[in-house]
Scaffold this active site. Structure first.
Site, PDB file in Angstrom:
ATOM      1  N   ARG A 153       0.861  -1.183   0.000  1.00 58.86           N
ATOM      2  CA  ARG A 153       0.000   0.000   0.000  1.00 58.86           C
ATOM      3  C   ARG A 153       0.897   1.233   0.000  1.00 58.86           C
ATOM      4  O   ARG A 153       1.900   1.276   0.724  1.00 58.86           O
ATOM      5  CB  ARG A 153      -0.920   0.036   1.227  1.00 58.86           C
ATOM      6  CG  ARG A 153      -2.131  -0.885   1.162  1.00 58.86           C
ATOM      7  CD  ARG A 153      -3.144  -0.460   0.086  1.00 58.86           C
ATOM      8  NE  ARG A 153      -4.284  -1.354   0.011  1.00 58.86           N
ATOM      9  CZ  ARG A 153      -4.407  -2.396  -0.801  1.00 58.86           C
ATOM     10  NH1 ARG A 153      -3.432  -2.706  -1.650  1.00 58.86           N
ATOM     11  NH2 ARG A 153      -5.504  -3.129  -0.798  1.00 58.86           N
TER      12      ARG A 153
ATOM     13  N   ASP B  42       4.189  -0.507  -7.054  1.00 59.38           N
ATOM     14  CA  ASP B  42       2.923  -0.844  -7.718  1.00 59.38           C
ATOM     15  C   ASP B  42       1.779  -0.098  -7.040  1.00 59.38           C
ATOM     16  O   ASP B  42       0.628  -0.221  -7.448  1.00 59.38           O
ATOM     17  CB  ASP B  42       2.696  -2.363  -7.617  1.00 59.38           C
ATOM     18  CG  ASP B  42       1.500  -2.826  -8.444  1.00 59.38           C
ATOM     19  OD1 ASP B  42       1.399  -2.389  -9.613  1.00 59.38           O
ATOM     20  OD2 ASP B  42       0.678  -3.611  -7.933  1.00 59.38           O
TER      21      ASP B  42
ATOM     22  N   GLU C 122      -2.723   7.316  -4.968  1.00 60.02           N
ATOM     23  CA  GLU C 122      -3.119   6.627  -6.195  1.00 60.02           C
ATOM     24  C   GLU C 122      -4.605   6.714  -6.509  1.00 60.02           C
ATOM     25  O   GLU C 122      -5.014   6.599  -7.666  1.00 60.02           O
ATOM     26  CB  GLU C 122      -2.683   5.154  -6.158  1.00 60.02           C
ATOM     27  CG  GLU C 122      -3.447   4.299  -5.161  1.00 60.02           C
ATOM     28  CD  GLU C 122      -3.079   2.816  -5.262  1.00 60.02           C
ATOM     29  OE1 GLU C 122      -1.882   2.506  -5.161  1.00 60.02           O
ATOM     30  OE2 GLU C 122      -3.995   2.002  -5.448  1.00 60.02           O
TER      31      GLU C 122
ATOM     32  N   HIS D  49      -0.847  -0.420  -9.793  1.00 61.48           N
ATOM     33  CA  HIS D  49      -1.597  -1.394  -8.985  1.00 61.48           C
ATOM     34  C   HIS D  49      -2.055  -2.592  -9.833  1.00 61.48           C
ATOM     35  O   HIS D  49      -3.243  -2.936  -9.874  1.00 61.48           O
ATOM     36  CB  HIS D  49      -2.798  -0.720  -8.309  1.00 61.48           C
ATOM     37  CG  HIS D  49      -3.131  -1.344  -6.990  1.00 61.48           C
ATOM     38  ND1 HIS D  49      -3.380  -0.614  -5.858  1.00 61.48           N
ATOM     39  CD2 HIS D  49      -3.264  -2.638  -6.615  1.00 61.48           C
ATOM     40  CE1 HIS D  49      -3.649  -1.424  -4.847  1.00 61.48           C
ATOM     41  NE2 HIS D  49      -3.583  -2.661  -5.294  1.00 61.48           N
TER      42      HIS D  49
HETATM   43  P1  NAI Z   1      -1.713 -11.021   4.947  1.00 62.08           P
HETATM   44  O1  NAI Z   1      -2.732 -10.507   5.891  1.00 62.08           O
HETATM   45  O2  NAI Z   1      -1.713 -12.456   4.566  1.00 62.08           O
HETATM   46  O3  NAI Z   1      -0.236 -10.678   5.492  1.00 62.08           O
HETATM   47  C1  NAI Z   1       0.107  -9.478   6.084  1.00 62.08           C
HETATM   48  C2  NAI Z   1       1.226  -9.779   7.067  1.00 62.08           C
HETATM   49  O4  NAI Z   1       1.680  -8.546   7.603  1.00 62.08           O
HETATM   50  C3  NAI Z   1       0.771 -10.646   8.255  1.00 62.08           C
HETATM   51  O5  NAI Z   1       1.651 -11.738   8.428  1.00 62.08           O
HETATM   52  C4  NAI Z   1       0.814  -9.691   9.425  1.00 62.08           C
HETATM   53  O6  NAI Z   1       1.131 -10.320  10.659  1.00 62.08           O
HETATM   54  C5  NAI Z   1       1.924  -8.752   8.978  1.00 62.08           C
HETATM   55  N1  NAI Z   1       1.972  -7.523   9.723  1.00 62.08           N
HETATM   56  C6  NAI Z   1       0.967  -6.845  10.332  1.00 62.08           C
HETATM   57  N2  NAI Z   1       1.434  -5.755  10.954  1.00 62.08           N
HETATM   58  C7  NAI Z   1       2.770  -5.749  10.743  1.00 62.08           C
HETATM   59  C8  NAI Z   1       3.810  -4.879  11.129  1.00 62.08           C
HETATM   60  N3  NAI Z   1       3.581  -3.794  11.877  1.00 62.08           N
HETATM   61  N4  NAI Z   1       5.069  -5.165  10.725  1.00 62.08           N
HETATM   62  C9  NAI Z   1       5.320  -6.262   9.977  1.00 62.08           C
HETATM   63  N5  NAI Z   1       4.369  -7.120   9.589  1.00 62.08           N
HETATM   64  C10 NAI Z   1       3.110  -6.865   9.958  1.00 62.08           C
HETATM   65  O7  NAI Z   1      -1.831 -10.097   3.670  1.00 62.08           O
HETATM   66  P2  NAI Z   1      -1.323 -10.425   2.186  1.00 62.08           P
HETATM   67  O8  NAI Z   1      -2.399 -11.132   1.439  1.00 62.08           O
HETATM   68  O9  NAI Z   1       0.020 -11.029   2.227  1.00 62.08           O
HETATM   69  O10 NAI Z   1      -1.226  -8.960   1.589  1.00 62.08           O
HETATM   70  C11 NAI Z   1      -0.255  -8.043   2.020  1.00 62.08           C
HETATM   71  C12 NAI Z   1      -0.617  -6.671   1.493  1.00 62.08           C
HETATM   72  O11 NAI Z   1      -0.471  -6.675   0.068  1.00 62.08           O
HETATM   73  C13 NAI Z   1      -2.102  -6.319   1.729  1.00 62.08           C
HETATM   74  O12 NAI Z   1      -2.269  -5.688   2.966  1.00 62.08           O
HETATM   75  C14 NAI Z   1      -2.407  -5.386   0.586  1.00 62.08           C
HETATM   76  O13 NAI Z   1      -2.226  -4.078   1.090  1.00 62.08           O
HETATM   77  C15 NAI Z   1      -1.352  -5.707  -0.467  1.00 62.08           C
HETATM   78  N6  NAI Z   1      -1.901  -6.203  -1.710  1.00 62.08           N
HETATM   79  C16 NAI Z   1      -1.518  -5.597  -2.882  1.00 62.08           C
HETATM   80  C17 NAI Z   1      -1.996  -6.033  -4.098  1.00 62.08           C
HETATM   81  C18 NAI Z   1      -1.548  -5.434  -5.387  1.00 62.08           C
HETATM   82  O14 NAI Z   1      -2.202  -5.661  -6.419  1.00 62.08           O
HETATM   83  N7  NAI Z   1      -0.465  -4.689  -5.417  1.00 62.08           N
HETATM   84  C19 NAI Z   1      -2.988  -7.113  -4.147  1.00 62.08           C
HETATM   85  C20 NAI Z   1      -3.266  -7.739  -2.863  1.00 62.08           C
HETATM   86  C21 NAI Z   1      -2.755  -7.262  -1.699  1.00 62.08           C
END
Ligand code: NAI
Length: 329
Positions: free
Chosen positions: A234, A258, A263, A295
């Site tokens: 993000r 990305d 955005e 994105h």
């Molecule tokens: P997820 O929920 O599986 O993983 C997020 C991880 O971040 C978790 O392991 C969590 O414990 C950790 N986390 C939370 N707070 C933290 C902190 N302060 N420091 C370090 N780690 C922390 O989410 P997922 O599916 O892996 O997605 C990650 C991010 O990718 C999403 O939040 C979304 O913003 C982004 N995303 C981007 C896309 C794109 O098209 N560019 C598409 C899908 C998601």
């Protein structure tokens, strides 16, 4: 169920119509984003389906309630654009697609890294122009380099494994360690150590108040000179103005993004015939060592198919009064 889609692009219409098939939903697709004004477009619908840059803040949610909306179905994983407290107070449920092909986004992060490092975007243009020289295209081996990963959930975990496959040393920071990743060779450590040790940093944690601008002037100063920063998570995780300064003075060696803080005013729309008013993004795109994509990390056939399927299943569970497995509270 009657569902109104906001910010719908042609690919949304196509994948959702395909997934709807024989299901008895009535879907209406608008390319308009969700905001206070566009809530007026709701007719018979009891559910709305929104995407990353649709803003469901407290004001919008109040209007959604007045229009009889009972469900907000996010067709994405992130939910920072929805005021969850306001939704709960209005009795509106919120569901999301927590995991859809984490490979899509992790592989895009790798594409940004490789594209930047080996300057593919430059060689593409050079060769098309009949220029077959190599000056300025020098990269570095990823093998043996140290990668710092922030957030090892679905996407971060896949990214770690790909980097291990390249022969990199992977340091990670998360609030929870994943034993499977430790077994695979990932070393968990503090955020400070990740930032200090990494040659390449890739962000995969969600945007929350606690993670807003985790990359800022202060943390950049602690990073190695020449560090490569990749952000597919993000935009708000990064203080973009501080990154611009660090690119100007060479502290950041390359940037692949990305996602971008502002955005929502730009991405998923075509401004090719207009003057871009965002000076920070415009400055970013002048750097020879910056690669910006709009994105598109999620944008694979596999992910789009799964997004449509899971979103419709979420809506059906709500309709049947079942436990909402993908509810965000
Ligand atoms: P997820 O929920 O599986 O993983 C997020 C991880 O971040 C978790 O392991 C969590 O414990 C950790 N986390 C939370 N707070 C933290 C902190 N302060 N420091 C370090 N780690 C922390 O989410 P997922 O599916 O892996 O997605 C990650 C991010 O990718 C999403 O939040 C979304 O913003 C982004 N995303 C981007 C896309 C794109 O098209 N560019 C598409 C899908 C998601």
């Amino acid at each position: 169920m009657d569902i109104l889609f906001y910010s719908a692009q042609t690919y949304d219409v196509s994948y959702f119509n395909q997934a709807t098939g024989d299901r008895r939903h009535r879907c209406r697709f608008l390319d308009t984003p969700l905001n206070e004004d566009s809530t007026a477009l709701i007719k018979e619908e009891t559910a709305i389906c929104i995407f990353v840059n649709d803003k469901a803040d407290a004001g919008v949610i109040r209007l959604l309630k007045e229009k009889g909306i009972r469900l907000i179905a996010l067709r994405c994983a992130g939910f920072n654009n929805v005021d969850l407290k306001a939704a709960a107070a209005a009795g509106i449920k919120v569901v999301r697609v927590p995991a859809y092909s984490p490979h899509a986004v992790a592989e895009h992060a790798v594409a940004l890294l490789l594209g930047l490092n080996r300057k593919i975007y430059k060689s593409y243009n050079r060769v098309r122009d009949g220029n077959f020289t190599l000056n300025g295209l020098e990269g570095f081996d990823l093998f043996g380099k140290t990668i710092g990963v922030v957030g090892t959930g679905n996407i971060g975990a896949v990214f770690c494994r790909i980097m291990l496959g390249f022969g990199c040393k992977v340091y990670a920071h998360d609030i929870y360690d994943q034993p499977e990743l430790v077994k695979a060779g990932v070393e968990y450590t503090s955020l400070t150590t990740v930032f200090e040790k990494a040659d390449v940093i890739s962000l995969h944690c969600p945007l929350m108040e606690s993670t807003r601008h985790i990359v800022n002037a202060h943390t950049i100063a602690s990073m190695k000179r020449g560090v490569v920063l990749i952000n597919t998570s993000r935009g708000g995780l990064v203080d973009t103005k501080a990154v611009v300064e660090a690119l100007k003075n060479g502290h950041i060696g390359a940037l692949g993004i990305d996602v971008y803080e502002q955005e929502e005013h730009l991405f998923f729309q075509n401004f090719s015939g207009s003057i871009i008013q965002d000076d920070v993004l415009s400055r970013l795109t002048t750097f020879p060592n910056v690669l910006v994509t709009a994105h598109q990390g999620f944008f694979t056939k596999e992910a789009l198919t799964q997004i449509a399927e899971v979103t419709l299943r979420n809506i059906e569970s709500f309709e049947k009064g079942e436990v909402l497995l993908n509810e965000v509270k």
